[in-house]
Scaffold this motif. Sequence first.
Motif, PDB file in Angstrom:
ATOM      1  N   PHE A 158       0.811  -1.211   0.000  1.00  0.00           N
ATOM      2  CA  PHE A 158       0.000   0.000   0.000  1.00  0.00           C
ATOM      3  C   PHE A 158       0.848   1.266   0.000  1.00  0.00           C
ATOM      4  CE2 PHE A 158      -3.255  -2.950   1.739  1.00  0.00           C
ATOM      5  CZ  PHE A 158      -4.221  -2.722   0.776  1.00  0.00           C
ATOM      6  N   VAL A 159       2.130   1.149   0.346  1.00  0.00           N
ATOM      7  CA  VAL A 159       3.003   2.323   0.304  1.00  0.00           C
ATOM      8  C   VAL A 159       3.190   2.794  -1.133  1.00  0.00           C
ATOM      9  CG1 VAL A 159       5.347   3.186   0.745  1.00  0.00           C
ATOM     10  CG2 VAL A 159       4.207   1.708   2.422  1.00  0.00           C
ATOM     11  N   ASN A 160       3.424   1.855  -2.031  1.00  0.00           N
ATOM     12  CA  ASN A 160       3.661   2.207  -3.431  1.00  0.00           C
ATOM     13  C   ASN A 160       2.405   2.137  -4.290  1.00  0.00           C
ATOM     14  OD1 ASN A 160       6.480   2.707  -3.185  1.00  0.00           O
ATOM     15  ND2 ASN A 160       6.833   0.490  -3.093  1.00  0.00           N
ATOM     16  N   CYS A 161       1.347   1.557  -3.753  1.00  0.00           N
ATOM     17  CA  CYS A 161       0.054   1.539  -4.462  1.00  0.00           C
ATOM     18  C   CYS A 161      -1.057   1.827  -3.469  1.00  0.00           C
ATOM     19  CB  CYS A 161      -0.162   0.193  -5.149  1.00  0.00           C
ATOM     20  SG  CYS A 161      -1.725   0.110  -6.062  1.00  0.00           S
ATOM     21  N   PRO A 162      -1.277   3.108  -3.149  1.00  0.00           N
ATOM     22  CA  PRO A 162      -2.320   3.455  -2.168  1.00  0.00           C
ATOM     23  C   PRO A 162      -3.736   3.147  -2.643  1.00  0.00           C
ATOM     24  CG  PRO A 162      -0.712   5.235  -2.400  1.00  0.00           C
ATOM     25  CD  PRO A 162      -0.461   4.266  -3.507  1.00  0.00           C
ATOM     26  N   ARG A 163      -3.948   3.155  -3.990  1.00  0.00           N
ATOM     27  CA  ARG A 163      -5.304   2.879  -4.481  1.00  0.00           C
ATOM     28  C   ARG A 163      -5.243   2.115  -5.798  1.00  0.00           C
ATOM     29  NH1 ARG A 163     -10.382   7.161  -5.486  1.00  0.00           N
ATOM     30  NH2 ARG A 163     -11.994   5.537  -5.467  1.00  0.00           N
ATOM     31  N   TYR A 164      -6.116   1.110  -5.915  1.00  0.00           N
ATOM     32  CA  TYR A 164      -6.210   0.346  -7.156  1.00  0.00           C
ATOM     33  C   TYR A 164      -7.682   0.113  -7.458  1.00  0.00           C
ATOM     34  CZ  TYR A 164      -4.823  -2.968 -10.789  1.00  0.00           C
ATOM     35  OH  TYR A 164      -4.596  -3.584 -11.997  1.00  0.00           O
ATOM     36  N   SER A 165      -8.135   0.683  -8.589  1.00  0.00           N
ATOM     37  CA  SER A 165      -9.530   0.527  -9.027  1.00  0.00           C
ATOM     38  C   SER A 165      -9.555  -0.266 -10.325  1.00  0.00           C
ATOM     39  CB  SER A 165     -10.182   1.896  -9.237  1.00  0.00           C
ATOM     40  OG  SER A 165     -10.077   2.688  -8.072  1.00  0.00           O
ATOM     41  N   ALA A 166     -10.600  -1.053 -10.517  1.00  0.00           N
ATOM     42  CA  ALA A 166     -10.709  -1.842 -11.750  1.00  0.00           C
ATOM     43  C   ALA A 166     -12.173  -2.086 -12.088  1.00  0.00           C
ATOM     44  CB  ALA A 166      -9.973  -3.174 -11.594  1.00  0.00           C
ATOM     45  N   THR A 167     -12.448  -2.061 -13.404  1.00  0.00           N
ATOM     46  CA  THR A 167     -13.780  -2.434 -13.905  1.00  0.00           C
ATOM     47  C   THR A 167     -13.623  -3.596 -14.868  1.00  0.00           C
ATOM     48  OG1 THR A 167     -13.571  -0.779 -15.655  1.00  0.00           O
ATOM     49  CG2 THR A 167     -14.761  -0.123 -13.679  1.00  0.00           C
ATOM     50  N   VAL A 168     -14.705  -4.307 -15.089  1.00  0.00           N
ATOM     51  CA  VAL A 168     -14.688  -5.455 -15.994  1.00  0.00           C
ATOM     52  C   VAL A 168     -15.722  -5.237 -17.093  1.00  0.00           C
ATOM     53  CG1 VAL A 168     -15.112  -7.935 -16.203  1.00  0.00           C
ATOM     54  CG2 VAL A 168     -13.934  -7.023 -14.184  1.00  0.00           C
ATOM     55  N   ALA A 190     -14.872   2.223 -19.229  1.00  0.00           N
ATOM     56  CA  ALA A 190     -15.793   1.090 -19.397  1.00  0.00           C
ATOM     57  C   ALA A 190     -16.991   1.477 -20.250  1.00  0.00           C
ATOM     58  CB  ALA A 190     -16.246   0.598 -18.018  1.00  0.00           C
ATOM     59  N   GLN A 191     -17.493   2.674 -20.026  1.00  0.00           N
ATOM     60  CA  GLN A 191     -18.639   3.146 -20.803  1.00  0.00           C
ATOM     61  C   GLN A 191     -18.286   3.259 -22.282  1.00  0.00           C
ATOM     62  OE1 GLN A 191     -20.722   6.660 -19.281  1.00  0.00           O
ATOM     63  NE2 GLN A 191     -20.869   7.465 -21.364  1.00  0.00           N
ATOM     64  N   LEU A 192     -17.127   3.869 -22.599  1.00  0.00           N
ATOM     65  CA  LEU A 192     -16.727   4.028 -23.996  1.00  0.00           C
ATOM     66  C   LEU A 192     -16.436   2.682 -24.657  1.00  0.00           C
ATOM     67  CD1 LEU A 192     -14.385   7.168 -23.774  1.00  0.00           C
ATOM     68  CD2 LEU A 192     -16.622   7.019 -24.883  1.00  0.00           C
ATOM     69  N   ILE A 193     -15.762   1.792 -23.928  1.00  0.00           N
ATOM     70  CA  ILE A 193     -15.445   0.483 -24.497  1.00  0.00           C
ATOM     71  C   ILE A 193     -16.716  -0.302 -24.784  1.00  0.00           C
ATOM     72  CG2 ILE A 193     -14.426  -1.764 -23.938  1.00  0.00           C
ATOM     73  CD1 ILE A 193     -12.140  -0.236 -22.573  1.00  0.00           C
ATOM     74  N   ALA A 194     -17.668  -0.233 -23.880  1.00  0.00           N
ATOM     75  CA  ALA A 194     -18.947  -0.928 -24.099  1.00  0.00           C
ATOM     76  C   ALA A 194     -19.636  -0.385 -25.340  1.00  0.00           C
ATOM     77  CB  ALA A 194     -19.835  -0.779 -22.870  1.00  0.00           C
ATOM     78  N   GLU A 195     -19.588   0.932 -25.530  1.00  0.00           N
ATOM     79  CA  GLU A 195     -20.235   1.548 -26.690  1.00  0.00           C
ATOM     80  C   GLU A 195     -19.540   1.174 -27.997  1.00  0.00           C
ATOM     81  OE1 GLU A 195     -20.173   5.699 -25.916  1.00  0.00           O
ATOM     82  OE2 GLU A 195     -21.700   5.625 -24.326  1.00  0.00           O
ATOM     83  N   LEU A 196     -18.203   1.087 -27.966  1.00  0.00           N
ATOM     84  CA  LEU A 196     -17.433   0.862 -29.197  1.00  0.00           C
ATOM     85  C   LEU A 196     -17.192  -0.604 -29.507  1.00  0.00           C
ATOM     86  CD1 LEU A 196     -14.709   3.663 -28.852  1.00  0.00           C
ATOM     87  CD2 LEU A 196     -16.949   3.787 -29.935  1.00  0.00           C
ATOM     88  N   SER A 197     -17.415  -1.485 -28.519  1.00  0.00           N
ATOM     89  CA  SER A 197     -17.111  -2.899 -28.752  1.00  0.00           C
ATOM     90  C   SER A 197     -18.327  -3.805 -28.613  1.00  0.00           C
ATOM     91  CB  SER A 197     -16.039  -3.366 -27.757  1.00  0.00           C
ATOM     92  OG  SER A 197     -16.564  -3.373 -26.434  1.00  0.00           O
ATOM     93  N   GLY A 198     -19.458  -3.208 -28.189  1.00  0.00           N
ATOM     94  CA  GLY A 198     -20.655  -4.029 -27.989  1.00  0.00           C
ATOM     95  C   GLY A 198     -20.600  -4.862 -26.733  1.00  0.00           C
ATOM     96  N   GLY A 199     -19.702  -4.548 -25.815  1.00  0.00           N
ATOM     97  CA  GLY A 199     -19.545  -5.336 -24.602  1.00  0.00           C
ATOM     98  C   GLY A 199     -20.512  -4.940 -23.504  1.00  0.00           C
ATOM     99  N   GLU A 200     -20.461  -5.684 -22.401  1.00  0.00           N
ATOM    100  CA  GLU A 200     -21.300  -5.428 -21.238  1.00  0.00           C
ATOM    101  C   GLU A 200     -20.413  -5.089 -20.044  1.00  0.00           C
ATOM    102  OE1 GLU A 200     -24.747  -8.390 -20.831  1.00  0.00           O
ATOM    103  OE2 GLU A 200     -23.179  -9.522 -21.872  1.00  0.00           O
ATOM    104  N   VAL A 201     -20.789  -4.061 -19.299  1.00  0.00           N
ATOM    105  CA  VAL A 201     -20.028  -3.658 -18.121  1.00  0.00           C
ATOM    106  C   VAL A 201     -20.551  -4.416 -16.911  1.00  0.00           C
ATOM    107  CG1 VAL A 201     -19.335  -1.731 -16.645  1.00  0.00           C
ATOM    108  CG2 VAL A 201     -19.682  -1.361 -19.103  1.00  0.00           C
ATOM    109  N   ALA A 202     -19.641  -5.101 -16.243  1.00  0.00           N
ATOM    110  CA  ALA A 202     -20.027  -5.842 -15.042  1.00  0.00           C
ATOM    111  C   ALA A 202     -20.473  -4.880 -13.951  1.00  0.00           C
ATOM    112  CB  ALA A 202     -18.865  -6.703 -14.554  1.00  0.00           C
ATOM    113  N   ASP A 203     -21.395  -5.330 -13.113  1.00  0.00           N
ATOM    114  CA  ASP A 203     -21.968  -4.497 -12.064  1.00  0.00           C
ATOM    115  C   ASP A 203     -20.938  -4.250 -10.954  1.00  0.00           C
ATOM    116  OD1 ASP A 203     -23.659  -3.092 -10.448  1.00  0.00           O
ATOM    117  OD2 ASP A 203     -24.634  -4.881  -9.608  1.00  0.00           O
TER     118      ASP A 203
END
Length: 800
Positions: free
Chosen positions: A213-223, A380-393
């Motif tokens: 956590f010293v070198n990575c205080p925050r990690y966010s990810a979407t699927v 995630a929003q742009l990728i879903a729009e451009l690739s036809g994908g679904e954003v996980a909840d």
Amino acid sequence: MKISLNWLKQYIDLNEISTKEIVDKLTMSGLEVEDVVDENELYKNLIVAEVRSVAKHPNANKLTVCEVYDGKETLQVICGAPNVAADQKVVFAPIGTIIPNGNFQIKKAKIRGVESNGMICAEDELLLSDDHSGIMVLDSDLKPGKPITEALNLNDVIFEIAVTPNRPDALSHVGVARDLSALFNRDLNLPEINLKESKVKAENIASVEVSDFVNCPRYSATVVMNVQIKESPEWLKNLLTKIGLRPINNIVDVTNFILHELGQPLHAFDLDLLEGKKIIVKSTEQENEFVTLDSKERKLPPNTLMICDAKREVAIAGIMGGENSEINPSTKNILIESAYFNPSSIRKTSKALQLSTDSSYRFERGTDPSITKYAAERAAQLIAELSGGEVADGILDVYPKVIERKEITLRYQRVTKILGYEISKEKIHQILSRLGLALKDIDENSLLVSVPTFRPDLEREIDLIEEIARINGYDNIPVVPKINITLEKKTDQQKFEDDVRIIISSLGFFEMINNPLESEWEARLTGNPIFLANPQSAEMSCLRTSLFAGGLNSVKRNLNYGIRNMMLFEVGNVFQKKSDSTINTFDDISEKQNLILILSGNEEEKSWYNEEKNFDFYSLKGFVNSFIQKISLDNQLTDSYYSSENEIYSYHFTKNFKNQLVGKGGKVKKDVLSKFDINQDVFVFEFDLSALKQITPDVKKYIEPLKFPKIIRDFAFVFDKSVQYLDVKNFILEKASSLLKSVELFDIFERESLGSDKKSMAFTLEYYDESRTLTEDEVDKDFNYLITEISKKFNAKLRG
């Protein structure tokens, strides 16, 4: 950093504001615009044209004669491209057009005897790519005569902006737009997030674990699931191309778009290639190797922050991903990384690997820890729009210790005092609000400002005042009337120091300035050390007791750079204990000012008219006497000479005023020089300037030149080693007649043949009388008498 004007306009209304005004405002506010490319000017006169027919050039196999219709008339044009064909729509440069690549003008010409009236252009000639394999073929639906600025959407203005290291917030289009919002007092409009999430929970198909956590205080990810990898739409490719990026595919292009839009670097992993569908952020324990996206194997030093899956490393955190998890044409499910990394960690790794990327450039300057979630959802929003994908909840967001916003109190009177003019409270509020700062606890005298995390450079009240000054405009700072300044007169001490420096410099010496702190062993060479309570290092643990050690260190540094001939001096303060007892107050320490002269190497270089001559003891004595003479103390100081060794000199002499020592020096012992890694002779003399200044020089009087000749006599005696030169000189002056005016030592040496406890000293005696010519007899009488008396007094033997 390249910024697109059309891209900026997505976040702020810049209509009716000229490009020049934008450039001027940005530059004056600290975001210097180094270059401006206006595509409307760059592609001026270039149009769409239609190739009506092609025919082989009669005099050249590789050239083609084309009939080109420009919307008004058909022109004959010679073309060398292999892909030119009839019915093509092409980019045409009529006569008079300036070609972007090369900046040359198209003229009517004859090529191999056939007339040509313009030029059909390739992509590299238009600076659109590096492709010169053939001409650029356009959409067949385009009408001839249409400007290519409209046909190809080349109507943008590109700014090249130099961003200083303290402004990581400005490394994006939104960051620059935020400054423009404050500069022009216009609203900043950030993109809205409207995610259509599936029923599948992100936490059920992927997980994130952070162990450092010293070198990575925050990690966010979407699927994003069920994506289709394909080419990006024209609007996205166009934006990226304008700022010098090469479009790759719809997934990678979106991550690059977000980086340049928000300043938040992202990375997209193929989720199906991640072992255990898991992300682990940790630092390496030992050196290992890793293959990055550019197919290069890199050696990772220990303590490198890495992004791993359940079994292996998959990316170098904040710098570059790995080949083993990259997006490929068969990718279906992706995980989007949006993290905040410790700037020093990324900087250290980037330097160690000699690898700098757009991501590392931003991370090592400091990104915004508060924007990681927003950036991930925007991607995630742009990728879903451009690739036809679904954003996980939901979003995977590991952020155990929130980085809080700083709060700074700003006083209105302080703003006025610092800037020299008054800015209204309303204007101050407006500027700070437009810059994204939150205003709290506003009263008549001050306000509390909450600083967003995207501005790590704002730490104190003075930083806020600087923001107000740069946005309000440095050109608004009023001109201060001319003020007559009377310089303070120099003190007697300052005048004396100036005189000393001028005199020594006129003798050919160069000034050195050394650290007043030295090591214990250096301090003990010349005095009793005075230790610091909290030294920075052992090499700077004591106050200097003399200028001696610092001077020898300067000699050493010069020798290391190949400079062997030196005439150096320094004027500086030295410190001594007043007694051997413990130091309790500053009264237990004495401070005085010294002057040191150092000679080493050759006094004269070898030449066709001169032999090489090294500095020696007498060179030092000569310079010392010249200095004493020039400050008018030549007839007030006496000398003492010593051939016996002391702690630092093999033989030396002193300068004295009455019974007070004012200077000492000589030839430095070789074992002392060896401690400083010096392998040639060094001669040193150190004055006590504080003592010298207290001596009042005698008033100089004019002496009429001598009208009668002098008679010079020399003699040399062998003395016991214990006999001092000054004792002999004083005895001679005491016993001699009034005709003897001067006694000078011109030679002293020791030799085994003289005896181990003996030394030889030779003197020059000068006789004259101001009123008559002396006879040889009267001089010989006095001279022989002195020989007899010296022999008796000192048990000396006259040398032949």
